[in-house]
Design a protein around this motif. Structure first.
Motif, PDB file in Angstrom:
ATOM      1  N   ILE A   1     -17.390 -20.185  79.023  1.00 39.88           N
ATOM      2  CA  ILE A   1     -16.656 -19.052  78.438  1.00 39.88           C
ATOM      3  C   ILE A   1     -15.285 -18.897  79.094  1.00 39.88           C
ATOM      4  O   ILE A   1     -14.269 -18.703  78.418  1.00 39.88           O
ATOM      5  N   GLY A   2     -15.273 -19.011  80.443  1.00 38.96           N
ATOM      6  CA  GLY A   2     -14.002 -18.893  81.148  1.00 38.96           C
ATOM      7  C   GLY A   2     -13.038 -20.004  80.781  1.00 38.96           C
ATOM      8  O   GLY A   2     -11.829 -19.776  80.659  1.00 38.96           O
ATOM      9  N   GLY A   3     -13.548 -21.225  80.593  1.00 44.45           N
ATOM     10  CA  GLY A   3     -12.691 -22.341  80.206  1.00 44.45           C
ATOM     11  C   GLY A   3     -12.038 -22.119  78.852  1.00 44.45           C
ATOM     12  O   GLY A   3     -10.839 -22.357  78.679  1.00 44.45           O
ATOM     13  N   LEU A   4     -12.816 -21.644  77.892  1.00 43.95           N
ATOM     14  CA  LEU A   4     -12.253 -21.358  76.569  1.00 43.95           C
ATOM     15  C   LEU A   4     -11.210 -20.241  76.650  1.00 43.95           C
ATOM     16  O   LEU A   4     -10.181 -20.281  75.967  1.00 43.95           O
ATOM     17  N   ALA A   5     -11.472 -19.238  77.505  1.00 42.03           N
ATOM     18  CA  ALA A   5     -10.509 -18.150  77.679  1.00 42.03           C
ATOM     19  C   ALA A   5      -9.206 -18.667  78.294  1.00 42.03           C
ATOM     20  O   ALA A   5      -8.105 -18.268  77.874  1.00 42.03           O
ATOM     21  N   LEU A   6      -9.323 -19.555  79.277  1.00 43.52           N
ATOM     22  CA  LEU A   6      -8.130 -20.128  79.903  1.00 43.52           C
ATOM     23  C   LEU A   6      -7.325 -20.973  78.912  1.00 43.52           C
ATOM     24  O   LEU A   6      -6.090 -20.944  78.922  1.00 43.52           O
ATOM     25  N   LEU A   7      -8.010 -21.727  78.060  1.00 41.27           N
ATOM     26  CA  LEU A   7      -7.313 -22.522  77.051  1.00 41.27           C
ATOM     27  C   LEU A   7      -6.630 -21.616  76.030  1.00 41.27           C
ATOM     28  O   LEU A   7      -5.532 -21.919  75.541  1.00 41.27           O
ATOM     29  N   GLY A   8      -7.279 -20.483  75.704  1.00 37.09           N
ATOM     30  CA  GLY A   8      -6.628 -19.501  74.832  1.00 37.09           C
ATOM     31  C   GLY A   8      -5.386 -18.924  75.477  1.00 37.09           C
ATOM     32  O   GLY A   8      -4.348 -18.742  74.818  1.00 37.09           O
ATOM     33  N   ALA A   9      -5.468 -18.644  76.780  1.00 41.18           N
ATOM     34  CA  ALA A   9      -4.296 -18.146  77.513  1.00 41.18           C
ATOM     35  C   ALA A   9      -3.189 -19.198  77.550  1.00 41.18           C
ATOM     36  O   ALA A   9      -1.999 -18.866  77.456  1.00 41.18           O
ATOM     37  N   PHE A  10      -3.581 -20.467  77.658  1.00 37.44           N
ATOM     38  CA  PHE A  10      -2.604 -21.558  77.638  1.00 37.44           C
ATOM     39  C   PHE A  10      -1.818 -21.558  76.322  1.00 37.44           C
ATOM     40  O   PHE A  10      -0.585 -21.658  76.329  1.00 37.44           O
ATOM     41  N   LEU A  11      -2.519 -21.410  75.197  1.00 34.70           N
ATOM     42  CA  LEU A  11      -1.840 -21.387  73.901  1.00 34.70           C
ATOM     43  C   LEU A  11      -0.898 -20.198  73.798  1.00 34.70           C
ATOM     44  O   LEU A  11       0.204 -20.300  73.239  1.00 34.70           O
ATOM     45  N   ALA A  12      -1.325 -19.053  74.345  1.00 36.64           N
ATOM     46  CA  ALA A  12      -0.470 -17.865  74.309  1.00 36.64           C
ATOM     47  C   ALA A  12       0.789 -18.073  75.148  1.00 36.64           C
ATOM     48  O   ALA A  12       1.900 -17.696  74.742  1.00 36.64           O
ATOM     49  N   VAL A  13       0.636 -18.684  76.315  1.00 40.48           N
ATOM     50  CA  VAL A  13       1.781 -18.953  77.181  1.00 40.48           C
ATOM     51  C   VAL A  13       2.751 -19.928  76.514  1.00 40.48           C
ATOM     52  O   VAL A  13       3.979 -19.757  76.594  1.00 40.48           O
ATOM     53  N   GLU A  14       2.198 -20.946  75.848  1.00 41.11           N
ATOM     54  CA  GLU A  14       3.054 -21.949  75.201  1.00 41.11           C
ATOM     55  C   GLU A  14       3.906 -21.349  74.087  1.00 41.11           C
ATOM     56  O   GLU A  14       5.016 -21.810  73.826  1.00 41.11           O
ATOM     57  N   ARG A  15       3.399 -20.329  73.424  1.00 39.71           N
ATOM     58  CA  ARG A  15       4.166 -19.693  72.341  1.00 39.71           C
ATOM     59  C   ARG A  15       5.398 -18.966  72.878  1.00 39.71           C
ATOM     60  O   ARG A  15       6.395 -18.833  72.175  1.00 39.71           O
ATOM     61  N   ARG A  16       5.327 -18.495  74.142  1.00 34.29           N
ATOM     62  CA  ARG A  16       6.428 -17.707  74.691  1.00 34.29           C
ATOM     63  C   ARG A  16       7.284 -18.493  75.690  1.00 34.29           C
ATOM     64  O   ARG A  16       8.332 -18.012  76.101  1.00 34.29           O
ATOM     65  N   ALA A  17       6.813 -19.693  76.091  1.00 31.03           N
ATOM     66  CA  ALA A  17       7.513 -20.446  77.133  1.00 31.03           C
ATOM     67  C   ALA A  17       8.890 -20.900  76.659  1.00 31.03           C
ATOM     68  O   ALA A  17       9.084 -21.272  75.498  1.00 31.03           O
ATOM     69  N   GLU A  18       9.860 -20.855  77.594  1.00 28.61           N
ATOM     70  CA  GLU A  18      11.224 -21.287  77.275  1.00 28.61           C
ATOM     71  C   GLU A  18      11.292 -22.795  77.062  1.00 28.61           C
ATOM     72  O   GLU A  18      12.014 -23.289  76.186  1.00 28.61           O
ATOM     73  N   ASN A  19      10.536 -23.531  77.848  1.00 23.66           N
ATOM     74  CA  ASN A  19      10.513 -24.999  77.742  1.00 23.66           C
ATOM     75  C   ASN A  19       9.059 -25.452  77.743  1.00 23.66           C
ATOM     76  O   ASN A  19       8.576 -26.042  78.719  1.00 23.66           O
ATOM     77  N   PRO A  20       8.314 -25.199  76.643  1.00 23.11           N
ATOM     78  CA  PRO A  20       6.859 -25.406  76.644  1.00 23.11           C
ATOM     79  C   PRO A  20       6.467 -26.874  76.761  1.00 23.11           C
ATOM     80  O   PRO A  20       7.175 -27.761  76.273  1.00 23.11           O
ATOM     81  N   LEU A  21       5.326 -27.114  77.408  1.00 18.08           N
ATOM     82  CA  LEU A  21       4.776 -28.458  77.458  1.00 18.08           C
ATOM     83  C   LEU A  21       4.280 -28.889  76.089  1.00 18.08           C
ATOM     84  O   LEU A  21       4.255 -30.072  75.763  1.00 18.08           O
ATOM     85  N   LEU A  22       3.847 -27.925  75.279  1.00 21.47           N
ATOM     86  CA  LEU A  22       3.251 -28.209  73.974  1.00 21.47           C
ATOM     87  C   LEU A  22       4.009 -27.442  72.887  1.00 21.47           C
ATOM     88  O   LEU A  22       3.584 -26.363  72.463  1.00 21.47           O
ATOM     89  N   PRO A  23       5.148 -27.968  72.420  1.00 20.96           N
ATOM     90  CA  PRO A  23       5.901 -27.272  71.374  1.00 20.96           C
ATOM     91  C   PRO A  23       5.126 -27.235  70.059  1.00 20.96           C
ATOM     92  O   PRO A  23       4.765 -28.277  69.515  1.00 20.96           O
ATOM     93  N   PHE A  24       4.859 -26.041  69.542  1.00 20.39           N
ATOM     94  CA  PHE A  24       4.048 -25.923  68.336  1.00 20.39           C
ATOM     95  C   PHE A  24       4.765 -26.461  67.107  1.00 20.39           C
ATOM     96  O   PHE A  24       4.132 -26.784  66.098  1.00 20.39           O
ATOM     97  N   SER A  25       6.093 -26.564  67.179  1.00 20.19           N
ATOM     98  CA  SER A  25       6.849 -27.074  66.031  1.00 20.19           C
ATOM     99  C   SER A  25       6.483 -28.521  65.706  1.00 20.19           C
ATOM    100  O   SER A  25       6.668 -28.975  64.567  1.00 20.19           O
ATOM    101  N   LEU A  26       5.952 -29.240  66.698  1.00 22.66           N
ATOM    102  CA  LEU A  26       5.597 -30.641  66.482  1.00 22.66           C
ATOM    103  C   LEU A  26       4.282 -30.810  65.721  1.00 22.66           C
ATOM    104  O   LEU A  26       3.907 -31.921  65.368  1.00 22.66           O
ATOM    105  N   PHE A  27       3.574 -29.691  65.458  1.00 22.61           N
ATOM    106  CA  PHE A  27       2.253 -29.765  64.833  1.00 22.61           C
ATOM    107  C   PHE A  27       2.253 -29.200  63.400  1.00 22.61           C
ATOM    108  O   PHE A  27       1.205 -28.870  62.875  1.00 22.61           O
ATOM    109  N   ARG A  28       3.423 -29.100  62.788  1.00 18.61           N
ATOM    110  CA  ARG A  28       3.486 -28.541  61.439  1.00 18.61           C
ATOM    111  C   ARG A  28       2.981 -29.531  60.389  1.00 18.61           C
ATOM    112  O   ARG A  28       2.630 -29.136  59.281  1.00 18.61           O
ATOM    113  N   ASN A  29       2.988 -30.796  60.710  1.00 21.31           N
ATOM    114  CA  ASN A  29       2.558 -31.832  59.775  1.00 21.31           C
ATOM    115  C   ASN A  29       1.041 -32.032  59.892  1.00 21.31           C
ATOM    116  O   ASN A  29       0.526 -32.345  60.968  1.00 21.31           O
TER     117      ASN A  29
END
Length: 467
Positions: free
Chosen positions: A215-243
């Motif tokens: 449960i904690g692992g899934l929560a941490l991965l959810g937090a990771f996605l939230a951080v990536e949406r707001r990060a100035e220079n994200p490791l995982l840019p969501f724009s690359l997953f539109r296709n």
């Protein structure tokens, strides 16, 4: 450095049986020897690449190799499970720092044209050479002592450091805001999930620690996605997953990575613990896998620009599924010529057909500035999901062994009936790998890139290496 990294990943699987016997590891502890390295390596790889840009690639490369070398020494001197697993995790951190800067340093060290092309070809060849020689050298070293598969890295690492300090030029740096929180959350999230699956069969699936991990692992991965949406220079840019085709490609890459990462340890354990192979003989038995993979990769590289990639990936993963499904029916009466040889070659060929088109699909139809990030994400998807796959099939194997009256621990201490239960657990793990291959086959059908797009990606990749 590339040769050392490949060798280390290959030989660890061959040494698992000896390590478990010597240190008295549980089945869960045995799996952690493999997964702890891959989790830190895959989880921090993107951050390691950014460190090279921010701090200078020579400096970062030297630091990563030094950490990897020191961690290898600690691995070789490990006296219990905790020491070995912690040192393996540090090895992964060192690899994550050094590896992403290595190819970039090749590009900045050698002038564009034939010289750089030759250097890149030599760099790429180390992966193939390492996968074959690692099986033979690793088997021979393990025959002497499993500790030598780690200690051999120490003199190699020192030589790398001496030549790196003397020969490499420092690169320019950029002012980047590093996404450290994202890297930490992704690594911790995957580690917690892997902990839950790895420890579940022995601690009990209703154990508070196991539930907290899942449960904690899934929560941490959810937090990771939230951080990536707001990060100035994200490791995982969501724009690359539109296709959608690219999303299907990344899922297929992750599933194939889960197959490859989970397959080697359990086949190595099966032939040593159940069939009684020595580590050297086990290593030699795997060599046809590398040749099957290489032959298929050659064929796939030619067909990828003529045949829709979904059919190459689909056929490759289907062949892998059939081979692993057959492997799940084997027992202690299996012979190499009668049962294992065609299985090893066939699965290698199937994997080879899949692994060539998928990375090209990951960068198909994008601009030159997006090739690097997408290629890096594809590599991370394969490396980071591997431990998750191993945790799942490892849980399947242990649960099956225990349900058949077996015990967790070194095979040398088991009775005949317990060894039979262990054998059933190992082959049940191959069934888990077969399921991942089947899912990859289905996913491949949703990859709709055309041969023309793959050919364009192939040309863009070569052009990016020459810039």
């Amino acid at each position: 450095m590339q040769l050392m990294m490949v060798l280390d990943g290959t030989v660890a699987s061959l040494a698992l049986a000896r390590i478990q016997d010597d240190l008295g590891l549980s089945d869960a502890g045995r799996n952690w020897v493999i997964t702890s390295y891959a989790l830190t390596y895959g989880g921090l790889m993107l951050l390691g690449g950014r460190l090279g840009d921010a701090l200078g690639r020579k400096r970062v490369f030297i630091g990563g190799v030094a950490l990897f070398t020191i961690a290898s020494l600690v691995c070789g001197l490990a006296f219990n499970e905790a020491t070995l697993v912690a040192a393996r995790a540090l090895q992964g951190v060192g690899a994550a720092i050094a590896s992403p800067t290595a190819l970039a340093l090749v590009a900045t060290t050698f002038a564009p044209g034939p010289v750089r092309n030759q250097a890149i070809a030599i760099f790429a060849a180390m992966t193939g050479i390492g996968s074959v020689t690692g099986l033979i050298v690793g088997g021979a070293l393990t025959q002497l002592s499993w500790r030598w598969i780690f200690l051999i890295n120490v003199p190699i690492g020192l030589v790398i450091l001496i030549f790196a300090i003397a020969a490499l030029a420092e690169t320019s740096t950029e002012r980047l805001k590093l996404d450290v929180p994202g890297a930490i959350l992704a690594t911790l999230g995957c580690t917690a999930v892997v902990f839950g699956f790895t420890e579940g069969p022995e601690m009990g699936w209703d154990s508070p620690l196991v539930l907290a991990g899942l449960i904690g692992g899934l929560a941490l991965l959810g937090a990771f996605l939230a951080v990536e949406r707001r990060a100035e220079n994200p490791l995982l840019p969501f724009s690359l997953f539109r296709n959608r085709d690219r999303v299907a490609t990344f899922i297929a890459i992750a599933l194939v990575g889960m197959v490859m990462f989970s397959l080697a340890p359990f086949v190595a354990l099966f032939v040593q613990d159940i069939l009684g192979y020595s580590p050297l003989r086990a290593g030699l038995a795997f060599v046809p896998f590398a040749f099957g993979l290489g032959a298929a990769a050659f064929v796939a590289s030619k067909l990828a620009v003529r045949v829709p990639p979904r059919w190459l990936v689909g056929v490759g993963t289907l062949i892998t599924f059939v081979g692993l499904l057959y492997g799940s029916t084997l027992d202690g009466s299996a012979t190499y010529v009668g049962n294992l040889f065609m299985l090893v070659v066939g699965v290698g060929f199937g994997v080879g057909l899949a692994v060539v088109p998928l990375p090209l699909c990951a960068i198909a139809g994008v601009g030159p500035h997006e090739i690097g990030p997408l290629a890096a994400i594809a590599q991370v998807a394969q490396v980071l999901f591997g431990p998750v796959g191993l945790a799942i099939v490892g849980a399947m194997a242990t649960s099956r062994t225990l349900s058949e009256g077996g015990v967790s621990g070194p095979a040398a201490d088991m009775t005949a009936s317990q060894l039979d239960a262990l054998s059933q657990g190992y082959t049940f793990a191959l069934l888990g790998c077969a399921i991942f291959a089947a899912l990859a086959t289905v996913t491949a059908l949703f990859v709709r890139f055309t041969p023309a797009q793959v050919a364009q990606a192939q040309a863009a990749e070569k052009a990016a290496q020459q810039v």
